[in-house]
Design a protein around this motif. Structure first.
Motif, PDB file in Angstrom:
ATOM      1  N   GLY A 119      18.676  -7.313  -1.427  1.00  0.00           N
ATOM      2  CA  GLY A 119      18.721  -7.623  -0.007  1.00  0.00           C
ATOM      3  C   GLY A 119      17.488  -8.355   0.479  1.00  0.00           C
ATOM      4  O   GLY A 119      17.512  -9.053   1.487  1.00  0.00           O
ATOM      5  N   MET A 120      16.393  -8.206  -0.237  1.00  0.00           N
ATOM      6  CA  MET A 120      15.138  -8.862   0.130  1.00  0.00           C
ATOM      7  C   MET A 120      15.083 -10.309  -0.322  1.00  0.00           C
ATOM      8  O   MET A 120      14.436 -11.130   0.303  1.00  0.00           O
ATOM      9  N   ARG A 121      15.730 -10.589  -1.431  1.00  0.00           N
ATOM     10  CA  ARG A 121      15.566 -11.886  -2.087  1.00  0.00           C
ATOM     11  C   ARG A 121      16.206 -13.019  -1.279  1.00  0.00           C
ATOM     12  O   ARG A 121      17.356 -12.932  -0.894  1.00  0.00           O
TER      13      ARG A 121
ATOM     14  N   ILE B 143       0.830  -1.208   0.000  1.00  0.00           N
ATOM     15  CA  ILE B 143       0.000   0.000   0.000  1.00  0.00           C
ATOM     16  C   ILE B 143       0.866   1.261   0.000  1.00  0.00           C
ATOM     17  O   ILE B 143       0.525   2.258  -0.642  1.00  0.00           O
ATOM     18  N   VAL B 144       1.993   1.231   0.693  1.00  0.00           N
ATOM     19  CA  VAL B 144       2.907   2.385   0.718  1.00  0.00           C
ATOM     20  C   VAL B 144       3.278   2.794  -0.705  1.00  0.00           C
ATOM     21  O   VAL B 144       3.303   3.980  -1.041  1.00  0.00           O
ATOM     22  N   TYR B 145       3.534   1.812  -1.555  1.00  0.00           N
ATOM     23  CA  TYR B 145       3.972   2.073  -2.923  1.00  0.00           C
ATOM     24  C   TYR B 145       2.784   2.282  -3.870  1.00  0.00           C
ATOM     25  O   TYR B 145       2.811   3.185  -4.708  1.00  0.00           O
ATOM     26  N   ILE B 146       1.761   1.464  -3.741  1.00  0.00           N
ATOM     27  CA  ILE B 146       0.594   1.577  -4.620  1.00  0.00           C
ATOM     28  C   ILE B 146      -0.041   2.958  -4.503  1.00  0.00           C
ATOM     29  O   ILE B 146      -0.395   3.571  -5.516  1.00  0.00           O
ATOM     30  N   ASP B 147      -0.182   3.463  -3.281  1.00  0.00           N
ATOM     31  CA  ASP B 147      -0.789   4.791  -3.101  1.00  0.00           C
ATOM     32  C   ASP B 147      -0.033   5.868  -3.879  1.00  0.00           C
ATOM     33  O   ASP B 147      -0.645   6.782  -4.433  1.00  0.00           O
TER      34      ASP B 147
ATOM     35  N   VAL C 262       9.121  -4.120  -4.175  1.00  0.00           N
ATOM     36  CA  VAL C 262       7.830  -4.658  -3.732  1.00  0.00           C
ATOM     37  C   VAL C 262       7.736  -6.146  -4.049  1.00  0.00           C
ATOM     38  O   VAL C 262       7.340  -6.954  -3.204  1.00  0.00           O
ATOM     39  N   ILE C 263       8.127  -6.512  -5.243  1.00  0.00           N
ATOM     40  CA  ILE C 263       7.964  -7.898  -5.674  1.00  0.00           C
ATOM     41  C   ILE C 263       8.977  -8.815  -5.000  1.00  0.00           C
ATOM     42  O   ILE C 263       8.634  -9.938  -4.601  1.00  0.00           O
ATOM     43  N   THR C 264      10.222  -8.361  -4.825  1.00  0.00           N
ATOM     44  CA  THR C 264      11.195  -9.213  -4.115  1.00  0.00           C
ATOM     45  C   THR C 264      10.878  -9.265  -2.624  1.00  0.00           C
ATOM     46  O   THR C 264      11.120 -10.292  -1.982  1.00  0.00           O
ATOM     47  N   HIS C 265      10.325  -8.200  -2.076  1.00  0.00           N
ATOM     48  CA  HIS C 265       9.869  -8.225  -0.684  1.00  0.00           C
ATOM     49  C   HIS C 265       8.792  -9.296  -0.523  1.00  0.00           C
ATOM     50  O   HIS C 265       8.820 -10.092   0.421  1.00  0.00           O
TER      51      HIS C 265
ATOM     52  N   SER D 135      -1.670  -7.336  -5.643  1.00  0.00           N
ATOM     53  CA  SER D 135      -0.727  -7.904  -6.605  1.00  0.00           C
ATOM     54  C   SER D 135      -1.242  -7.747  -8.035  1.00  0.00           C
ATOM     55  O   SER D 135      -0.471  -7.441  -8.951  1.00  0.00           O
ATOM     56  N   LYS D 136      -2.544  -7.966  -8.225  1.00  0.00           N
ATOM     57  CA  LYS D 136      -3.129  -7.774  -9.558  1.00  0.00           C
ATOM     58  C   LYS D 136      -3.016  -6.315  -9.972  1.00  0.00           C
ATOM     59  O   LYS D 136      -2.772  -6.021 -11.143  1.00  0.00           O
ATOM     60  N   TRP D 137      -3.187  -5.393  -9.027  1.00  0.00           N
ATOM     61  CA  TRP D 137      -3.049  -3.975  -9.360  1.00  0.00           C
ATOM     62  C   TRP D 137      -1.621  -3.687  -9.835  1.00  0.00           C
ATOM     63  O   TRP D 137      -1.424  -3.001 -10.841  1.00  0.00           O
ATOM     64  N   VAL D 138      -0.628  -4.212  -9.115  1.00  0.00           N
ATOM     65  CA  VAL D 138       0.773  -4.006  -9.505  1.00  0.00           C
ATOM     66  C   VAL D 138       1.024  -4.625 -10.882  1.00  0.00           C
ATOM     67  O   VAL D 138       1.671  -4.007 -11.741  1.00  0.00           O
ATOM     68  N   LEU D 139       0.501  -5.804 -11.120  1.00  0.00           N
ATOM     69  CA  LEU D 139       0.666  -6.459 -12.419  1.00  0.00           C
ATOM     70  C   LEU D 139       0.045  -5.605 -13.530  1.00  0.00           C
ATOM     71  O   LEU D 139       0.664  -5.392 -14.582  1.00  0.00           O
ATOM     72  N   ASP D 140      -1.147  -5.088 -13.304  1.00  0.00           N
ATOM     73  CA  ASP D 140      -1.799  -4.222 -14.292  1.00  0.00           C
ATOM     74  C   ASP D 140      -1.006  -2.932 -14.512  1.00  0.00           C
ATOM     75  O   ASP D 140      -0.900  -2.439 -15.634  1.00  0.00           O
ATOM     76  N   PHE D 141      -0.446  -2.391 -13.443  1.00  0.00           N
ATOM     77  CA  PHE D 141       0.378  -1.185 -13.555  1.00  0.00           C
ATOM     78  C   PHE D 141       1.582  -1.456 -14.460  1.00  0.00           C
ATOM     79  O   PHE D 141       1.896  -0.655 -15.341  1.00  0.00           O
ATOM     80  N   ILE D 142       2.229  -2.583 -14.233  1.00  0.00           N
ATOM     81  CA  ILE D 142       3.388  -2.945 -15.053  1.00  0.00           C
ATOM     82  C   ILE D 142       2.984  -3.069 -16.519  1.00  0.00           C
ATOM     83  O   ILE D 142       3.642  -2.522 -17.405  1.00  0.00           O
ATOM     84  N   LYS D 143       1.887  -3.775 -16.778  1.00  0.00           N
ATOM     85  CA  LYS D 143       1.427  -3.965 -18.161  1.00  0.00           C
ATOM     86  C   LYS D 143       1.091  -2.629 -18.824  1.00  0.00           C
ATOM     87  O   LYS D 143       1.366  -2.432 -20.004  1.00  0.00           O
ATOM     88  N   ALA D 144       0.508  -1.716 -18.056  1.00  0.00           N
ATOM     89  CA  ALA D 144       0.104  -0.416 -18.599  1.00  0.00           C
ATOM     90  C   ALA D 144       1.280   0.524 -18.830  1.00  0.00           C
ATOM     91  O   ALA D 144       1.147   1.508 -19.556  1.00  0.00           O
ATOM     92  N   HIS D 145       2.421   0.238 -18.202  1.00  0.00           N
ATOM     93  CA  HIS D 145       3.567   1.151 -18.281  1.00  0.00           C
ATOM     94  C   HIS D 145       4.797   0.536 -18.948  1.00  0.00           C
ATOM     95  O   HIS D 145       5.909   0.988 -18.738  1.00  0.00           O
ATOM     96  N   LYS D 146       4.577  -0.478 -19.784  1.00  0.00           N
ATOM     97  CA  LYS D 146       5.702  -1.151 -20.447  1.00  0.00           C
ATOM     98  C   LYS D 146       6.494  -0.224 -21.363  1.00  0.00           C
ATOM     99  O   LYS D 146       7.676  -0.421 -21.559  1.00  0.00           O
ATOM    100  N   SER D 147       5.844   0.771 -21.908  1.00  0.00           N
ATOM    101  CA  SER D 147       6.541   1.660 -22.843  1.00  0.00           C
ATOM    102  C   SER D 147       6.880   3.010 -22.214  1.00  0.00           C
ATOM    103  O   SER D 147       7.278   3.940 -22.904  1.00  0.00           O
ATOM    104  N   HIS D 148       6.733   3.104 -20.904  1.00  0.00           N
ATOM    105  CA  HIS D 148       7.019   4.360 -20.205  1.00  0.00           C
ATOM    106  C   HIS D 148       8.379   4.319 -19.512  1.00  0.00           C
ATOM    107  O   HIS D 148       8.854   3.254 -19.114  1.00  0.00           O
TER     108      HIS D 148
END
Length: 183
Positions: free
Chosen positions: A89-91, A58-62, A164-167, A125-138
């Motif tokens: 360091g998270m992995r 939520i810290v990052y999504i917001d 976020v994802i490695t955390h 997680s789905k929101w983050v996945l959608d964000f990634i898909k929407a910003h592939k060319s950004h």
């Protein structure tokens, strides 16, 4: 500063999120009682791990929700020293966590939760996945995000997504170990 292909980087993040989503969906068969069990008094239950991941995401999504002024990408992702350290360091490596970190109070989960926290995790997680898909060319390098440490430590969007994802990868590993111990 390390540079990697944006396409390869985002594909690897999508793959990891998909693995995490599949793993979380498979936990719906367990009872709340089982998912609230702890290995010992100092450890977290499965549901506490999910709640912690939710609080962290939520810290990052917001912040990501408010970003809309992306430029076109040049096809490369740049990782600075902080970004690389935070992500790597998270992995989990060699079936252990190299860097143990104390959890911030604001990210400490409540106890005795229900499976709603898994549903929240799936939604985040789905929101983050959608964000990634929407910003592939950004360009994910130019805009910065505050970390959970506060405004003094910022990561570019690519580094923040990686963190976020490695955390979450770290805590999925932790959940798998909890399940092994309580079953």
């Amino acid at each position: 500063m390390a540079k990697i292909s944006q396409q390869e980087f985002l594909t690897s993040l999508e793959d990891e999120i998909s693995r995490q989503l599949d793993f979380a969906k498979n936990l719906e068969e367990y009872s709340d009682e089982t998912l609230n069990q702890k290995v010992d008094a100092k450890s977290w239950s499965v549901l506490e791990c999910f709640e912690h991941m939710n609080l962290s995401m939520i810290v990052y999504i917001d912040q990501l929700k408010t970003m809309n002024n992306f430029k076109p990408s040049n096809g490369l992702i740049k990782f600075g020293i902080k970004g690389k350290f935070f992500s790597e360091g998270m992995r989990p490596k060699n079936d252990k966590i190299a860097y143990k970190m104390k959890t911030f109070k604001k990210l400490t989960p409540a106890s005795h939760l229900d499976k709603q926290v898994i549903k929240s995790f799936l939604n985040h997680s789905k929101w983050v996945l959608d964000f990634i898909k929407a910003h592939k060319s950004h360009d994910l390098n130019s805009l910065r995000v505050k970390t959970a440490l506060g405004p003094l430590v910022k990561l570019n969007v690519a580094e923040a997504l990686s963190f976020v994802i490695t955390h979450n990868e770290r805590h999925v590993w932790q959940i798998k170990n909890v399940l092994k111990a309580i079953e």
